[in-house]
Structures are given as C-alpha cells and as structure tokens.
Design a protein around this motif. Structure first.
Motif, PDB file in Angstrom:
ATOM      1  N   LEU A 336     164.522 -90.728 -66.514  1.00 29.60           N
ATOM      2  CA  LEU A 336     163.737 -91.548 -67.466  1.00 29.60           C
ATOM      3  C   LEU A 336     164.177 -92.923 -67.138  1.00 29.60           C
ATOM      4  O   LEU A 336     165.359 -93.388 -67.029  1.00 29.60           O
ATOM      5  CB  LEU A 336     163.961 -91.403 -68.840  1.00 29.60           C
ATOM      6  N   ASP A 337     163.233 -93.923 -67.166  1.00 30.70           N
ATOM      7  CA  ASP A 337     163.410 -95.324 -67.015  1.00 30.70           C
ATOM      8  C   ASP A 337     164.156 -95.958 -68.065  1.00 30.70           C
ATOM      9  O   ASP A 337     163.830 -95.636 -69.172  1.00 30.70           O
ATOM     10  CB  ASP A 337     161.928 -96.027 -66.694  1.00 30.70           C
ATOM     11  N   VAL A 338     165.034 -96.816 -67.775  1.00 30.73           N
ATOM     12  CA  VAL A 338     165.746 -97.660 -68.569  1.00 30.73           C
ATOM     13  C   VAL A 338     165.696 -98.976 -68.320  1.00 30.73           C
ATOM     14  O   VAL A 338     165.640 -99.293 -67.297  1.00 30.73           O
ATOM     15  CB  VAL A 338     167.273 -97.003 -68.889  1.00 30.73           C
ATOM     16  N   ASN A 339     165.705 -99.794 -69.281  1.00 32.89           N
ATOM     17  CA  ASN A 339     165.507-101.408 -69.098  1.00 32.89           C
ATOM     18  C   ASN A 339     166.839-101.879 -68.401  1.00 32.89           C
ATOM     19  O   ASN A 339     167.538-102.561 -69.199  1.00 32.89           O
ATOM     20  CB  ASN A 339     164.768-102.034 -70.246  1.00 32.89           C
ATOM     21  N   ASP A 340     167.144-101.790 -67.261  1.00 36.41           N
ATOM     22  CA  ASP A 340     168.550-101.896 -66.823  1.00 36.41           C
ATOM     23  C   ASP A 340     168.202-102.914 -65.624  1.00 36.41           C
ATOM     24  O   ASP A 340     169.212-103.309 -64.855  1.00 36.41           O
ATOM     25  CB  ASP A 340     169.232-100.710 -66.152  1.00 36.41           C
ATOM     26  N   ASN A 341     167.036-103.722 -65.236  1.00 34.48           N
ATOM     27  CA  ASN A 341     166.969-104.612 -64.456  1.00 34.48           C
ATOM     28  C   ASN A 341     166.417-105.716 -64.962  1.00 34.48           C
ATOM     29  O   ASN A 341     165.216-105.830 -65.436  1.00 34.48           O
ATOM     30  CB  ASN A 341     165.944-103.987 -63.126  1.00 34.48           C
ATOM     31  N   GLU A 342     166.908-106.704 -64.653  1.00 37.94           N
ATOM     32  CA  GLU A 342     166.578-108.190 -65.114  1.00 37.94           C
ATOM     33  C   GLU A 342     165.461-108.728 -64.161  1.00 37.94           C
ATOM     34  O   GLU A 342     165.303-108.335 -63.296  1.00 37.94           O
ATOM     35  CB  GLU A 342     167.751-109.116 -65.013  1.00 37.94           C
ATOM     36  N   ARG A 379     156.987-105.431 -67.719  1.00 38.95           N
ATOM     37  CA  ARG A 379     156.314-106.526 -68.120  1.00 38.95           C
ATOM     38  C   ARG A 379     156.889-107.670 -68.471  1.00 38.95           C
ATOM     39  O   ARG A 379     157.627-107.665 -69.171  1.00 38.95           O
ATOM     40  CB  ARG A 379     155.338-106.147 -69.075  1.00 38.95           C
ATOM     41  N   VAL A 380     156.640-108.669 -67.632  1.00 34.54           N
ATOM     42  CA  VAL A 380     157.515-109.803 -67.783  1.00 34.54           C
ATOM     43  C   VAL A 380     156.808-111.140 -68.252  1.00 34.54           C
ATOM     44  O   VAL A 380     155.453-111.464 -67.876  1.00 34.54           O
ATOM     45  CB  VAL A 380     158.093-110.476 -66.447  1.00 34.54           C
ATOM     46  N   ARG A 381     157.277-111.878 -69.340  1.00 33.94           N
ATOM     47  CA  ARG A 381     156.789-112.967 -69.844  1.00 33.94           C
ATOM     48  C   ARG A 381     157.450-114.382 -69.427  1.00 33.94           C
ATOM     49  O   ARG A 381     158.923-114.098 -69.257  1.00 33.94           O
ATOM     50  CB  ARG A 381     156.888-113.017 -71.278  1.00 33.94           C
ATOM     51  N   GLY A 426     161.366-104.776 -72.554  1.00 35.07           N
ATOM     52  CA  GLY A 426     162.248-103.714 -72.693  1.00 35.07           C
ATOM     53  C   GLY A 426     162.964-104.111 -74.237  1.00 35.07           C
ATOM     54  O   GLY A 426     162.611-104.887 -74.721  1.00 35.07           O
ATOM     55  N   ALA A 427     163.747-102.896 -74.768  1.00 38.56           N
ATOM     56  CA  ALA A 427     164.448-103.194 -75.769  1.00 38.56           C
ATOM     57  C   ALA A 427     165.545-102.649 -75.592  1.00 38.56           C
ATOM     58  O   ALA A 427     166.017-101.265 -75.447  1.00 38.56           O
ATOM     59  CB  ALA A 427     163.466-102.010 -76.840  1.00 38.56           C
ATOM     60  N   PRO A 428     166.945-103.585 -75.681  1.00 42.04           N
ATOM     61  CA  PRO A 428     166.580-104.963 -75.690  1.00 42.04           C
ATOM     62  C   PRO A 428     165.873-105.518 -74.513  1.00 42.04           C
ATOM     63  O   PRO A 428     166.050-104.940 -73.507  1.00 42.04           O
ATOM     64  CB  PRO A 428     167.709-105.365 -76.262  1.00 42.04           C
ATOM     65  N   PRO A 429     165.315-106.695 -74.706  1.00 49.18           N
ATOM     66  CA  PRO A 429     164.707-107.177 -73.513  1.00 49.18           C
ATOM     67  C   PRO A 429     165.943-107.995 -72.647  1.00 49.18           C
ATOM     68  O   PRO A 429     166.843-108.308 -73.217  1.00 49.18           O
ATOM     69  CB  PRO A 429     163.643-108.324 -74.136  1.00 49.18           C
ATOM     70  N   LEU A 430     165.480-107.971 -71.328  1.00 49.07           N
ATOM     71  CA  LEU A 430     166.631-108.892 -70.317  1.00 49.07           C
ATOM     72  C   LEU A 430     165.654-110.038 -70.038  1.00 49.07           C
ATOM     73  O   LEU A 430     164.484-109.961 -69.891  1.00 49.07           O
ATOM     74  CB  LEU A 430     166.941-107.816 -69.063  1.00 49.07           C
ATOM     75  N   ARG A 431     166.678-111.083 -69.802  1.00 51.92           N
ATOM     76  CA  ARG A 431     166.302-112.200 -69.403  1.00 51.92           C
ATOM     77  C   ARG A 431     166.959-112.767 -68.146  1.00 51.92           C
ATOM     78  O   ARG A 431     168.095-112.470 -67.772  1.00 51.92           O
ATOM     79  CB  ARG A 431     166.478-113.322 -70.451  1.00 51.92           C
ATOM     80  N   ALA A 432     166.163-113.542 -67.280  1.00 56.71           N
ATOM     81  CA  ALA A 432     166.390-114.155 -66.268  1.00 56.71           C
ATOM     82  C   ALA A 432     165.914-115.637 -66.173  1.00 56.71           C
ATOM     83  O   ALA A 432     164.860-115.955 -66.758  1.00 56.71           O
ATOM     84  CB  ALA A 432     166.052-113.578 -65.013  1.00 56.71           C
ATOM     85  N   SER A 433     166.715-116.669 -65.434  1.00 57.53           N
ATOM     86  CA  SER A 433     166.084-117.952 -65.440  1.00 57.53           C
ATOM     87  C   SER A 433     166.325-118.416 -64.099  1.00 57.53           C
ATOM     88  O   SER A 433     167.190-118.047 -63.114  1.00 57.53           O
ATOM     89  CB  SER A 433     166.767-118.736 -66.499  1.00 57.53           C
TER      90      SER A 433
END
Length: 892
Positions: A336-342, A379-381, A426-433
């Motif tokens: 199962l996918d987990v939000n582990d990639n920024e 999905r990225v904002r 994702g929950a929690p969301p990951l961020r990058a800049s």
C-alpha cells in the motif's frame, strides 16, 4: 541476448499533431533504434519555418534522466542520440512514454513532446535457474500428482512477453499450465504414469518457454527428476494462495502472513519444514524470511510501492521422508502506498537578469514538478513566495512558468530570492521547495535629484580666484553609468549686472563636473555684486540622459574694505551760525563755518556728511571730536555728524576754533577719515552777513583757503556791518513809499474781502517783533532737511466785532518765534491750509519772493527788519509752511 529485427528501422509516428488538451506532440520509436534515426520532424510539426529552428534555438530540456534523443539543430528533427532500451527506461510499465520539453526562444515558448518507446522482442524468456532438481517417490506417487515449477520471465511487454511452455516428449510426465491473470502463469509437472526406479532412476526433461514475438525467442530449463522410494504423501497447505497487505512504511520484522500445512504420513515422513521456494520479482529474495517450523513470513527489508507494488512468494513445505515430499502454496503481498516521497521541483529554464522595465507577464523561468507517490499522495500544489512580484502559471501537467505579476524597481529591490514551494495531497502533506535567484538589471529611470532645491551660499568678498565656495551633491539611485552624475552651470540659468553690463553666472563661478565643487573664477566685490542667483544642472550618463536642477543663491558677504568718504556740501543752509555740510576728500577735509557770539548751547553750526561704500556695520559711521579734547565749546553728534555748541559761546573762546573730527566705521578693523573744521566766532550781524555773502553750493560752511584768507574774510565782515546800517536807512524810506502805494491800490478790495479796518503793518526779525497788528495772530513752524529756520505765520486781519468790549477782550499776541537754528520737529507736519504768512528773516538788503505766494503778498527788508503789508486775507495753497531757504526763495 539475441535481437531479431530488420536492419532497416521503421519509425512509426503514432501521432504528430497537436493534442486537443494543450499543444502536445506525440511520437513513437522502437527501442534499440540506431543513433541518428529520425523520430519525427519536430520543427515542422511545431509550425516553425525552414531555418527558424536553428535561429530560435530549438532545443530539448532534460528532466532528470537521460532521454536518448536530441533535436538536430539544422533540420529541427527529433533524432535518436544514444541506445534506447525500453526495459531500462520503463521496466514492465506499459506504455513506455517519455515526456520531453522543447524550448524555442524569441519569444520564449515551451512545447511538450511525448515519445513512446515501443517494445521489440529483444529479450528471450529466462528461467530462474538453468537446472531444476526434483525427487519423486516411486509407486507411492500416484498418477496425477502435481509438482509446481517456477516459470520463466520475459523483460519485454505485451505480445513479446506472452509465454508458452512445452515439455520434451516423455511417457511419465506432462505439463499443466494455469493462468492466474494475463501476465502470470502457474506451471505444474503432472505425473501421468507411475515411476519405476528400477527402470529409470533419473528422468531428464527439458522445459522450453517461448514468447509471442516475431520471430519468437525461447528459454529452457533442465528438469532432473530423481525417483525415490517410500514416502508417498507430501505435505498439504490448507490454502493454495494466501493474500496479504502491508503499507510500504512497514518496518523490518513485520509479520506478512502465516502459512499452514499438514502431512498425513507418520513418523519421520510426517515431519516437514517451510521454506521460500521462489519470489516474483526475483530480485527481492532477501526481502522476506520464513520460520521453518511455524510458517511465519516476516519482513527483512524495506518495501517501496514506487518500485514494486505486488510481491508473489512461493512457499514449500518439505517432509523428512525418504524420499522427502513437498507441498506448495503462494503468498501474494500487496504493498500500500504511503506518502513517503517529497515533491521534486526542477528549474528547466531561467532567463535572468530581468530588466526593471520588463512588462507584466514576462516569463522568467520554466519549472517542472513531480511526485513519485500515487493518488492523492502524488497530487502536487505549487505556490511562489513571496507572493509578489512573481507568480506561477500552470502550462501543462507538472509544468509551470514563473512570470512577472508586478512592475519591478531595481532601486527598491535589486535582487529577488524567489522560493517555489510544492506540497502534495498526502496526510500529513510533504513539502519541497526550490530557490530561484532573480537579479534585476538597471534601466535609466531616475533623474539626479539634489539634496536641496535651493542652495544658499555665503562668500566673502575679495576671495581668491579658484576658492571653493560650496559643494553640491545630487543623488541618482541608478547604477553604473545610469547613476554617474556630472555637474555644470546651466546656460542662461542666471547672472548679474556688474558695472552696467549683464554678465552670466559662468563668468563668476564654475562647477567641477565630477565632484560638484563650486569654485570662484574671480574675486568677488560686494560693492559691485551682492547676490548672484543661477542654476546648476546634474546630468547622468544613461541613455537617454536624465537631468535635475538646483538653484544656487550666492550672497557676497561684505568686508570692511572701504574707508568712509566725505561728501561735498549740499545746497541750501540756514542763516548765520546755522549748520553747514562738510566736503569730502580722499584723506581729510578742511572746512569752515561761522558762529555768533552768545549762541546758546545746542545750536548746530555745521554738519559733517560722509558715506561708506560698504554695508551693514561696515557702513555704520560714527563721528568723534578728536581735537580739541576735554570740555570745549563744541561737540559732535555721534551718529548725526552735527557740530553744535556744547555751551553758550563767550568772547573768552577766542575768534576762531579749530575742530578735528574723525569719521569712523564699525568694521573690523575699523576705517576712518578726518575732517578739519574751522569755526569763526563773530557778532550776530557779521555772522549773518558773512553767511549771506558767501558763494558756492553750501552757504555758511566753506573750505578754508589758509590763514590769510581767514583774516581777509574777517576784515570784510567788519566793513559790511556799516554798509548794512546805511542800507537799512535807505530801505526805511523805500518801505514807507511802498506802504503808501499798497494802501492806495488794494484798499477797495480789502474792504470787500475783510470789511472795514485799517491796513496792518507787521515786522518780523531774527529776535522777535517790535510792531504788529492789534489783531489776533498765531505762529506755525516746520523744518526739514538741513534747514533749521522757523516760519512766522499770522492770522489774516478781520474786522473786530461791534462794540467796545472787543478791544478789551483782545488778547495780547504772543512773541514771535526765534528764527535761528530751531531743532527739527519730531514728526511730519500735518497737512492743512496755511494761514497768512509773515516775512521771514533774510540777510540785510535782500528782498525775497515766495514761490507759494498769494494775492496781496509783498515784502522787503529794511532797517534791519522785514516789513510786509497785509491788505486782505491771504490763503496759501495746500503746502507745508517751510523755511524760505528750503522752499527755494529767490534773492534779488
């Protein structure tokens, strides 16, 4: 690995037109295409003219991995640049589509190209091992017994990966193939005839796997079957397939599943152990472990949904019989996918620096954003910080343009550190800049500005040529040449009149072009130039140049460089003993004046006039009596210059007084001039005669001609006294005749104007009156300028009221005012009609006419007195009654 495809590569263009969703070109190329193979005419498909591709720098932008294609600069075609291996690029994913970004400049535009790498049959089926050993007991193994085999794998996809199996011909075994899904097949070796170890102890079979390519490729495995005795029951699992789910964040040691098998045999043939027979994909063998006794399968590594989202584990339960028997089952683990990639942010193109006059909407940079997770996690904002003056515009899925939203001002902000922030769902969301440095280039949009609009500069006169007067400074916030300021005196920006000639400001001052220092070109003279106003211009070196102006007011500060100068005597003066005015000269002036014996204290006998070309304190003059010192008969007004008697003059003061008067200014250091005044002390009549007989512009005060001249003048004055006595006698006779003549001529008119009454005889002199009318009289006096004489004024003669009481009530007339050296009135004389005017004292033997005369006014001098006949009311015009000298009475 053999490759069987035609030497001539056929490039299939699946779609070379714009996509309806937003301008995307799609091409297709088979893998392993040779370098230089033309994928498609990219420039033509993008609508570019011939030769425009190279001129506008049509190029491909990489996005983190090797694309193996490039754009031909000359033709604008998309060609293969290096080996294309679909399996290396996409693995088992289908279709294998590469997203490419193509840039053109002038103007900057981005196009999205999707390149599909099609599969060719370049990979043969591959078994996990080249040899497979099996042990099967004789007789106890019944026909129909099934022995699982590990199938082959093919790296290709589609039809090229569709495998079929074939077993070499034999009489004991057959192959049973079952499809769990379209990509997975389960192989079983089925015993169709009991084995006889005594006949054949070892059976060697060849299992061949063929794919669906054209031509097909094959792979083989050798099956070595050993025939055993005895143990004829294999362990049996309660499920043939176990299914489990784990998140990709599961830690090492996590329980995946527990399998369970049973063996109906007894004794040692009943004991069995669990083991992992095979894994799919085969590269993850070290990812799982199984407890041989309990059948618990645990995680020994890290799962990654992005790499493999489904694991298939083949479990074997082998007993300890002779020969040992085994049972098999499979475990399917879904990851199962987990939000582990920024999210990942890439800057694909950057156009810097940005000019500060760039238009709103200018594209500054192109960005690409991606996230390896799936679903909401992928999905990225995106947003940009700070929010102004830049913004993000989505151009395609995962592609953004950094554009200008507001006007720039380099003088306010010279460089921006823009941060592009990406956040997934994702929950929690990951961020990058990703930080983007955007410098702003300068444009000449600021004119030089002076610190002050008006500069006030004080410069002392007689300054040295080339002296620095001030320093002007103008600020230009632009940089480099746009902010480099040069100074100059504006043409026609000011000047002054010097010596009656207009001279421009550039003839007096100059400005250093670089430093703004204001220099004097010549010494300044306050007496010629007091204020110089001009404009200074500051011009930058931009294109076009901008300028600013400032007004400079240069005030020349006076220095005490001019000594006081004596002025020549002015016209007009008083009678004998009255004040005169001193002559001027470059050094000292020799002057003389007359004063009568018995003159009271405070009587002005002369006035020294001087002027200083300087100004202010430097031109403020004070008069000092230098000689004689002590208590002399004369004193000098400190600031008026009037020489007056300090006490009544006596014969003991001698016939002559020599006064040395110093005229000094208030400058530092003070400058002075000396005037010598000789005052002759005579009798009153002699003083009057001497003053009347003097010639020149200023009666009463003359320059001395030496000691001899003074003696001669004294002798002449003594003789004139006797001449006056004789003239008075003759004048008395003449006066009587005039009175009689006037009475006969004007008697009727007087009767009409004044009524009945006798003519009135009035006499006025320097010392009073001895006879006048019995009518009421009044006096009025006014002075101005240097004149100090009084004016006697009487009311006209009107008939008294009837009755004797009129004579008794008639008041005594006041004495006539003294007409010699009266002090000035403290305020101007009020404007009102002048009454009838009596005669004013004049020198002996002189007749006078009044310019402001009225009908019936006549008079003359005789017997040392002034006689006048008033035969009617005299009405003077609206003019102040002043001394005849100051009114310009002409002598005859």
């Amino acid at each position: 690995m053999g490759v069987w495809w035609a030497p001539a590569v056929r490039v299939l263009v699946l779609q070379a037109a714009w996509a309806l969703g937003g301008g995307q070109v799609r091409y297709s190329v088979p893998e392993e295409a040779k370098a230089g193979t033309v994928v498609g005419r990219l420039a033509q498909d993008l609508g570019l003219e011939a030769g425009e591709a190279e001129a506008r720098r049509l190029r491909l932008v990489a996005q983190g991995r090797r694309a193996s294609v490039e754009v031909s600069g000359a033709s604008g075609a998309l060609v293969v640049s290096s080996r294309l291996d679909r399996e290396e690029l996409c693995g088992k994913s289908a279709p294998c589509a590469l997203r490419l970004e193509v840039l053109v400049e002038r103007p900057l535009r981005v196009f999205h190209v999707e390149l599909e790498v099609t599969d060719i049959n370049d990979n043969a089926p591959l078994f996990p091992a080249a040899r497979k050993n099996l042990s099967i007991a004789e007789f106890t193994t019944l026909p129909g017994s099934r022995f699982p085999l590990e199938g082959a794998s093919d790296a290709d996809i589609g039809a090229n990966a569709q495998l079929s199996y074939a077993l070499s011909p034999n009489e004991h075994f057959t192959l049973d193939v079952k499809s769990s899904d379209e990509n997975r097949k389960s192989l079983f070796l089925v015993l169709v005839k009991p084995l006889d170890r005594e006949s054949v102890a070892v059976h060697r079979l060849v299992l061949t796997a063929s794919d669906g390519g054209r031509p097909p490729l094959t792979g083989t495995v050798e099956l070595v079957i050993s025939v055993l005795d005895a143990n004829d029951n294999a362990p049996q699992f309660n499920q043939s397939v176990y299914k489990a789910q784990l998140p990709e964040s599961a830690t090492e040691g996590t329980l995946v599943a527990r399998v369970n098998a049973t063996d109906p045999d007894d004794g040692i043939n009943k004991d069995f152990s669990y083991s992992i027979a095979s894994l799919d994909p085969a590269g993850n063998r070290d990812l799982f472990t199984i407890d041989p006794k309990t059948g618990e399968i645990r995680l020994t590594g890290a799962l990654d949904f992005e790499d493999v989202h489904l694991h298939e584990i083949q479990i074997e339960a082998r007993d300890k019989g002779t020969p040992p028997l085994s049972g098999h089952c499979s475990v399917e683990l879904e990851v199962l996918d987990v939000n582990d990639n920024e999210p990942e942010v890439w800057v694909t193109s950057l156009s810097v620096p940005v000019p500060e006059d760039a238009a709103v909407g200018t594209v500054v940079a192109l960005l690409s954003v991606s996230d390896r997770d799936s679903g909401a996690n992928g999905r990225v904002r995106c947003a940009v910080w700070p929010a102004s003056p830049f913004g993000l515009v989505a151009t395609f899925a995962g592609s953004y343009s950094l554009v200008l939203r507001e006007a720039l001002d380099r003088e306010r902000v010279a460089e921006y550190e823009v941060e592009v922030r990406a956040e997934d769902g994702g929950a929690p969301p990951l961020r990058a800049s990703r930080g983007v440095r955007v410098p702003v280039s300068d444009v000449n949009d600021n004119a030089p500005a002076f610190a002050q609009a008006v500069y006030t500069v004080l410069a002392r006169e007689n300054n040295a040529a080339g002296a620095e007067l001030a320093r002007l400074w103008a600020r230009d916030p632009d940089e480099a040449g746009n902010g480099r300021v040069s100074y100059s005196v504006a043409e026609g920006g000011g000047g002054a009149v010097s010596g009656g000639v207009w001279r421009s400001a550039s003839s007096y001052v100059s400005v250093d072009a670089e430093s703004g220092r204001l220099w004097a070109l010549q010494p300044l003279d306050y007496e010629e130039l007091q204020v110089l106003q001009f404009e200074v211009r500051a011009v930058d070196a931009g294109e076009p140049p901008l300028c600013g102006n400032a007004t400079v007011q240069l005030f020349v500060v006076d220095e005490n460089d001019n000594a006081p100068a004596l002025l020549p005597p002015a016209g007009g003066g008083p009678g004998p003993g009255a004040a005169g005015e001193a002559a001027s000269g470059p050094g000292s002036g020799a002057l003389w004046a007359w004063a009568a014996w018995g003159a009271p204290a405070g009587q002005v006998v002369a006035k020294i006039r001087a002027v200083d070309a300087d100004s202010g304190y430097n031109a403020w003059l004070r008069y000092e009596l230098w000689e004689p010192r002590g208590k002399g008969p004369f004193r000098v007004g400190l600031y008026s210059g009037e020489v007056s008697t300090a006490r009544a003059l006596e014969e003991a003061d001698g016939p002559r007084q020599r006064l040395v008067i110093v005229v000094r200014d208030h400058g530092e250091p003070a400058r002075s001039v000396t005037a010598t005044l000789s005052v002759s002390l005579v009798e009153g009549a002699e003083a009057a005669l001497a003053a009347a007989g003097s010639s020149g512009p200023g009666p009463g005060l003359r320059a001395a001609a030496g000691a001899e001249g003074d003696a001669a003048a004294a002798a002449a004055a003594s003789t004139n006294v006797w001449l006056v006595v004789a003239i008075c006698a003759v004048s008395s006779l003449f006066l009587l005749a005039v009175v009689l003549y006037g009475a006969s001529r004007w008697a009727p008119r007087a009767a009409v104007l004044s009524g009945p009454g006798p003519a009135t005889l009035v006499c006025a002199s320097e010392v009073g009156s001895w006879s006048y009318s019995q009518r009421q009289s009044r006096s009025l006096c006014v002075t101005d300028g240097a004149g100090k004489s009084d004016l006697m004024v009487f009311s006209p003669n009107f008939p008294p009221p009837p009755g004797p009481a009129a004579k008794e009530t008639q008041p005594e007339p006041p004495a006539l005012l003294d007409t010699v050296s009266a002090p000035p009135l403290p305020r101007p004389f009020p404007r009102r009609p002048c009454p009838s005017v009596a005669l004013v004292a004049r020198p002996p033997g002189r007749r006078w006419r009044w310019p402001c005369s009225a009908p019936g006014a006549r008079g003359w001098w005789s017997l040392g007195r002034c006689w006048r006949l008033l035969t009617g009311p005299l009405h003077l015009p609206l003019c102040p009654c002043r001394s005849p000298l100051t009114l310009g009475v002409r002598e005859e």
